[in-house]
Design an enzyme around this catalytic site. Structure first.
Site, PDB file in Angstrom:
ATOM      1  N   THR A  84      -0.667  22.521  37.212  1.00  0.00           N
ATOM      2  CA  THR A  84       0.673  22.304  37.563  1.00  0.00           C
ATOM      3  C   THR A  84       1.519  23.481  37.017  1.00  0.00           C
ATOM      4  O   THR A  84       0.887  24.297  36.256  1.00  0.00           O
ATOM      5  CB  THR A  84       1.321  21.035  36.936  1.00  0.00           C
ATOM      6  OG1 THR A  84       1.301  21.168  35.518  1.00  0.00           O
ATOM      7  CG2 THR A  84       0.730  19.749  37.569  1.00  0.00           C
TER       8      THR A  84
ATOM      9  N   VAL B 112      -6.006  32.770  30.230  1.00  0.00           N
ATOM     10  CA  VAL B 112      -5.552  34.040  29.744  1.00  0.00           C
ATOM     11  C   VAL B 112      -6.463  35.017  30.706  1.00  0.00           C
ATOM     12  O   VAL B 112      -7.638  34.793  30.730  1.00  0.00           O
ATOM     13  CB  VAL B 112      -6.482  34.137  28.307  1.00  0.00           C
ATOM     14  CG1 VAL B 112      -5.996  35.638  27.789  1.00  0.00           C
ATOM     15  CG2 VAL B 112      -5.662  33.068  27.595  1.00  0.00           C
TER      16      VAL B 112
ATOM     17  N   LYS C 201      -0.136  34.461  26.655  1.00  0.00           N
ATOM     18  CA  LYS C 201      -1.522  34.652  26.672  1.00  0.00           C
ATOM     19  C   LYS C 201      -2.085  34.902  25.500  1.00  0.00           C
ATOM     20  O   LYS C 201      -3.003  34.395  25.179  1.00  0.00           O
ATOM     21  CB  LYS C 201      -1.969  35.448  27.939  1.00  0.00           C
ATOM     22  CG  LYS C 201      -1.431  34.915  29.155  1.00  0.00           C
ATOM     23  CD  LYS C 201      -1.653  36.071  30.400  1.00  0.00           C
ATOM     24  CE  LYS C 201      -1.534  35.548  31.846  1.00  0.00           C
ATOM     25  NZ  LYS C 201      -1.379  36.375  32.565  1.00  0.00           N
TER      26      LYS C 201
HETATM   27  N1  LIG Z   1      -1.553  31.887  40.587  1.00  0.00           N
HETATM   28  C1  LIG Z   1      -2.626  32.389  39.847  1.00  0.00           C
HETATM   29  O1  LIG Z   1      -2.929  33.468  40.033  1.00  0.00           O
HETATM   30  C2  LIG Z   1      -2.740  32.030  38.199  1.00  0.00           C
HETATM   31  C3  LIG Z   1      -3.269  32.572  37.469  1.00  0.00           C
HETATM   32  C4  LIG Z   1      -3.529  32.087  36.277  1.00  0.00           C
HETATM   33  C5  LIG Z   1      -2.715  30.815  35.851  1.00  0.00           C
HETATM   34  N2  LIG Z   1      -1.957  30.266  36.773  1.00  0.00           N
HETATM   35  C6  LIG Z   1      -1.223  29.180  36.168  1.00  0.00           C
HETATM   36  O2  LIG Z   1      -1.904  28.216  36.958  1.00  0.00           O
HETATM   37  C7  LIG Z   1      -0.722  27.020  37.338  1.00  0.00           C
HETATM   38  C8  LIG Z   1      -0.821  26.654  38.564  1.00  0.00           C
HETATM   39  O3  LIG Z   1      -0.446  28.027  39.410  1.00  0.00           O
HETATM   40  P1  LIG Z   1      -0.257  28.202  40.816  1.00  0.00           P
HETATM   41  O4  LIG Z   1      -0.061  29.608  41.278  1.00  0.00           O
HETATM   42  O5  LIG Z   1      -1.161  27.299  41.404  1.00  0.00           O
HETATM   43  O6  LIG Z   1       1.178  27.388  41.046  1.00  0.00           O
HETATM   44  P2  LIG Z   1       1.840  26.731  42.441  1.00  0.00           P
HETATM   45  O7  LIG Z   1       1.207  27.440  43.589  1.00  0.00           O
HETATM   46  O8  LIG Z   1       3.408  26.798  42.203  1.00  0.00           O
HETATM   47  O9  LIG Z   1       1.389  25.394  42.304  1.00  0.00           O
HETATM   48  C9  LIG Z   1       1.887  24.307  41.528  1.00  0.00           C
HETATM   49  C10 LIG Z   1       1.452  22.928  42.006  1.00  0.00           C
HETATM   50  O10 LIG Z   1       1.694  22.100  41.114  1.00  0.00           O
HETATM   51  C11 LIG Z   1       2.368  20.845  41.904  1.00  0.00           C
HETATM   52  N3  LIG Z   1       3.151  20.230  40.978  1.00  0.00           N
HETATM   53  C12 LIG Z   1       4.414  20.417  40.706  1.00  0.00           C
HETATM   54  N4  LIG Z   1       5.043  19.486  39.784  1.00  0.00           N
HETATM   55  C13 LIG Z   1       4.118  18.427  39.850  1.00  0.00           C
HETATM   56  C14 LIG Z   1       3.998  17.450  39.222  1.00  0.00           C
HETATM   57  N5  LIG Z   1       4.852  16.779  38.612  1.00  0.00           N
HETATM   58  N6  LIG Z   1       2.871  16.582  39.455  1.00  0.00           N
HETATM   59  C15 LIG Z   1       1.676  16.978  40.099  1.00  0.00           C
HETATM   60  N7  LIG Z   1       2.010  18.198  40.727  1.00  0.00           N
HETATM   61  C16 LIG Z   1       2.832  18.854  40.598  1.00  0.00           C
HETATM   62  C17 LIG Z   1       3.038  21.674  43.038  1.00  0.00           C
HETATM   63  O11 LIG Z   1       3.413  21.004  43.989  1.00  0.00           O
HETATM   64  P3  LIG Z   1       4.069  21.287  45.543  1.00  0.00           P
HETATM   65  O12 LIG Z   1       2.634  21.736  46.403  1.00  0.00           O
HETATM   66  O13 LIG Z   1       4.327  20.036  46.213  1.00  0.00           O
HETATM   67  O14 LIG Z   1       4.947  22.136  45.355  1.00  0.00           O
HETATM   68  C18 LIG Z   1       1.907  22.539  43.336  1.00  0.00           C
HETATM   69  O15 LIG Z   1       0.877  22.134  44.287  1.00  0.00           O
HETATM   70  C19 LIG Z   1       0.314  27.480  36.587  1.00  0.00           C
HETATM   71  O16 LIG Z   1       0.698  26.975  35.322  1.00  0.00           O
HETATM   72  C20 LIG Z   1       0.141  29.096  36.602  1.00  0.00           C
HETATM   73  O17 LIG Z   1       0.838  29.835  35.460  1.00  0.00           O
HETATM   74  C21 LIG Z   1      -1.954  30.804  37.937  1.00  0.00           C
END
Ligand SMILES: NC(=O)c1ccc[n+]([C@@H]2O[C@H](COP(=O)([O-])OP(=O)(O)OC[C@H]3O[C@@H](n4cnc5c(N)ncnc54)[C@H](OP(=O)(O)O)[C@@H]3O)[C@@H](O)[C@H]2O)c1
Lengths: 168, 333
Positions: free
Chosen positions: B92, B148, B221
């Site tokens: 999330t 990280v 991180k």
């Molecule tokens: N993107 C990257 O490259 C990357 C790399 C390393 C770490 N991260 C970390 O990984 C995590 C996810 O990143 P992301 O890029 O995938 O973010 P994202 O695209 O914004 O996805 C977040 C997901 O969480 C869901 N969500 C929000 N509130 C929720 C709740 N209360 N219960 C269940 N699901 C919920 C959202 O639902 P909806 O689809 O309905 O909006 C969405 O599906 C973040 O913490 C981010 O910092 C990301």
């Protein structure tokens, strides 16, 4: 040349002046004096360390003048800057008086700003400076850098230092 | 065949990447003797449950078409509390104010005896020790390589491959967005503002770039890395952080002419945590460009070891999660 000297003074008033006078007489430039007032050598003398700039051909003359006036010269060494470092400074460098910043480092005696490149894009925009600093040792260099950061902090300047590349 | 039942809580970029990677690597996993069943997926609107294993292809399809996978009104926490399974994949959004729903999900998982794998930095950057202790007390595994440096396997490198070494210090580029902006500023001799706009256009920087450009993301991180490697209990607020917004192209050029590139470097040294712009000699292992992440670890036996990789991206981040999942399934530490 930059010279550091260890002297021993007799424990009677006026001796420090006696030691420093010949340096200015020979147009040398005194950089630092460390005077251990409370310390005495086993000989009952007071140790003093001085660092100064002087024309190299005048050094022998200086030493004999010192010895003649009763100051014993224990060690003479050419002060070498062994550590070098480059630093970036960003901000309103000119308005905040960069000379003042440089002077602070130069006045330490163990570190010196040996190069400065300034880039000023437009008025009212932050300028950038590239500073090269030399110091007599690693500890001294770090001390000069913290001095610089301290000044920069007060003037709201950003200092960018090199990464630590040595394995410690 | 070992059956492992998992949930994916958060089905955005990373959660969907996990689903894709699980499909792609199905044969590979089967060969390892692992039968991974996704029994629930949650997003912000609700959840999709199938105790016999969700067809990931159709879940992805439904998410793309309808914007949600939800077919029941159950939140992620409810899934964790009510549906029997082994591993929770927590993806999330990051919340660094109070850990948000991620923290809730993780604690609920441990309470129910479920292992957790996460990419979510928030809870770990705030309450690292509390989470690790809670996981240990409940006999659960807690893996967070993806938090990280995305695909760059720094935590597992130190804990696994370099085991036995004393780690003396760590330095690295932990934010791909800043690295991209700085790399482009030097290439184009352009201002920070211009290259931020370009990064936003390319989807590399967010509309509100504050967390990235002020060094907060890198600080989070760094804290996770420092806590896990040096057994510290710091929060990202303990990091002395400076961002990249004040850097000028002129300064970068001056430095470059003398053999340095300007990078946003995170560093742990003598118990001190810092993030800020630093000069890196051209050709030094840390002088990587583009959106790359890199970390250099000083060890007592192996000397310096440097690792570089993609710090973000859906599939790249899922790769880190997959390796954590395999480690848990194989009972590795
Ligand atoms: N993107 C990257 O490259 C990357 C790399 C390393 C770490 N991260 C970390 O990984 C995590 C996810 O990143 P992301 O890029 O995938 O973010 P994202 O695209 O914004 O996805 C977040 C997901 O969480 C869901 N969500 C929000 N509130 C929720 C709740 N209360 N219960 C269940 N699901 C919920 C959202 O639902 P909806 O689809 O309905 O909006 C969405 O599906 C973040 O913490 C981010 O910092 C990301």
């Amino acid at each position: 040349m930059r010279v550091s000297m260890d002297l021993e003074l007799k424990d009677i008033p006026g001796q420090l002046l006696l030691a420093l006078q010949p340096i200015s007489d020979l147009k040398g430039n005194l950089i630092s004096v460390v005077h251990h007032h409370e310390k005495h050598t086993p000989r009952g003398t007071i140790p003093v360390q001085i660092v100064f700039e002087i024309d190299s051909e005048k050094l022998d003359n200086l030493i004999s003048r010192l010895e003649d006036s009763g100051v014993s010269v224990v060690r003479v060494g050419e002060e070498r800057f062994l550590e070098h470092c480059a630093v970036i400074i960003i901000g309103h460098i000119v308005h905040t008086n960069i000379q003042d910043t440089i002077d602070k480092i130069d006045s330490t005696g163990f570190a010196e700003v040996v190069g400065l490149t300034l880039s000023m894009p437009r008025v009212n925009q932050p300028s950038s400076a590239f500073l090269k600093i030399d110091a007599t040792g690693k500890k001294e260099l770090n001390e000069a850098l913290s001095l610089l950061k301290n000044v920069a902090n007060k003037k709201d300047l950003l200092v960018i230092e090199p990464i630590e590349t040595q394995f410690i | 065949m070992k059956q492992v039942r998992i949930s994916i809580i958060g089905f955005g970029s990373v959660g969907q990447g996990v689903a894709e990677v699980l499909m792609k690597k199905q044969d590979y996993l089967t060969k390892m003797g692992l039968d991974i069943k996704v029994i629930a997926i949650s997003d912000s609107k609700g959840s999709f449950i199938n105790q016999n294993g969700i067809d990931l292809n159709s879940a992805l399809e439904q998410k793309r078409q309808k914007g949600t996978v939800a077919n029941v009104q159950k939140t992620g926490v409810e899934i964790i509390n009510e549906i029997e399974h082994d591993v929770v994949i927590e993806t999330t959004p990051t919340n660094i104010e109070d850990g948000g729903v991620g923290l809730e999900n993780m604690l609920a998982s441990f309470e129910n005896g479920r292992h957790v794998i996460t990419s979510n930095k928030g809870p770990l950057a705030l309450k690292y020790k509390y989470l690790v202790d809670t996981a240990n007390l409940s006999g659960c595994k807690f893996k967070f390589e993806a938090t990280v440096g995305g695909a760059m396997p720094i935590i597992n490198l130190i804990k696994g491959v370099l085991a036995g070494n004393d780690i003396l210090s760590i330095q690295g580029i932990l934010n791909g967005t800043c690295n991209y902006i700085l790399t482009r500023m030097l290439e184009e001799e352009a201002s920070y503002e211009q290259m931020l706009a370009e990064a936003q256009e390319r989807g590399i920087a967010e509309t509100d770039p504050t967390y990235d450009v002020e060094g907060i993301d890198a600080a989070c991180k760094l804290v996770i890395l420092a806590n896990s490697v040096f057994d510290m209990d710091s929060t990202y607020k303990d990091v002395d952080s400076v961002g990249i917004t004040k850097i000028t192209p002129e300064s970068m050029l001056l430095a470059y002419n003398d053999g340095y590139v300007t990078k946003l470097i995170g560093e742990v040294r003598n118990g001190k945590l810092s993030v800020g712009p630093r000069l890196v000699p051209v050709g030094h292992p840390l002088s990587v460009g583009d959106t790359l992440n890199v970390a250099s670890v000083q060890t007592d036996l192996a000397g310096p070891v440097t690792i570089t990789g993609r710090g973000a991206g859906s599939i790249e981040t899922a790769s880190a999660i997959l390796s954590d999942l395999i480690a848990i399934c194989n009972n590795d530490n």
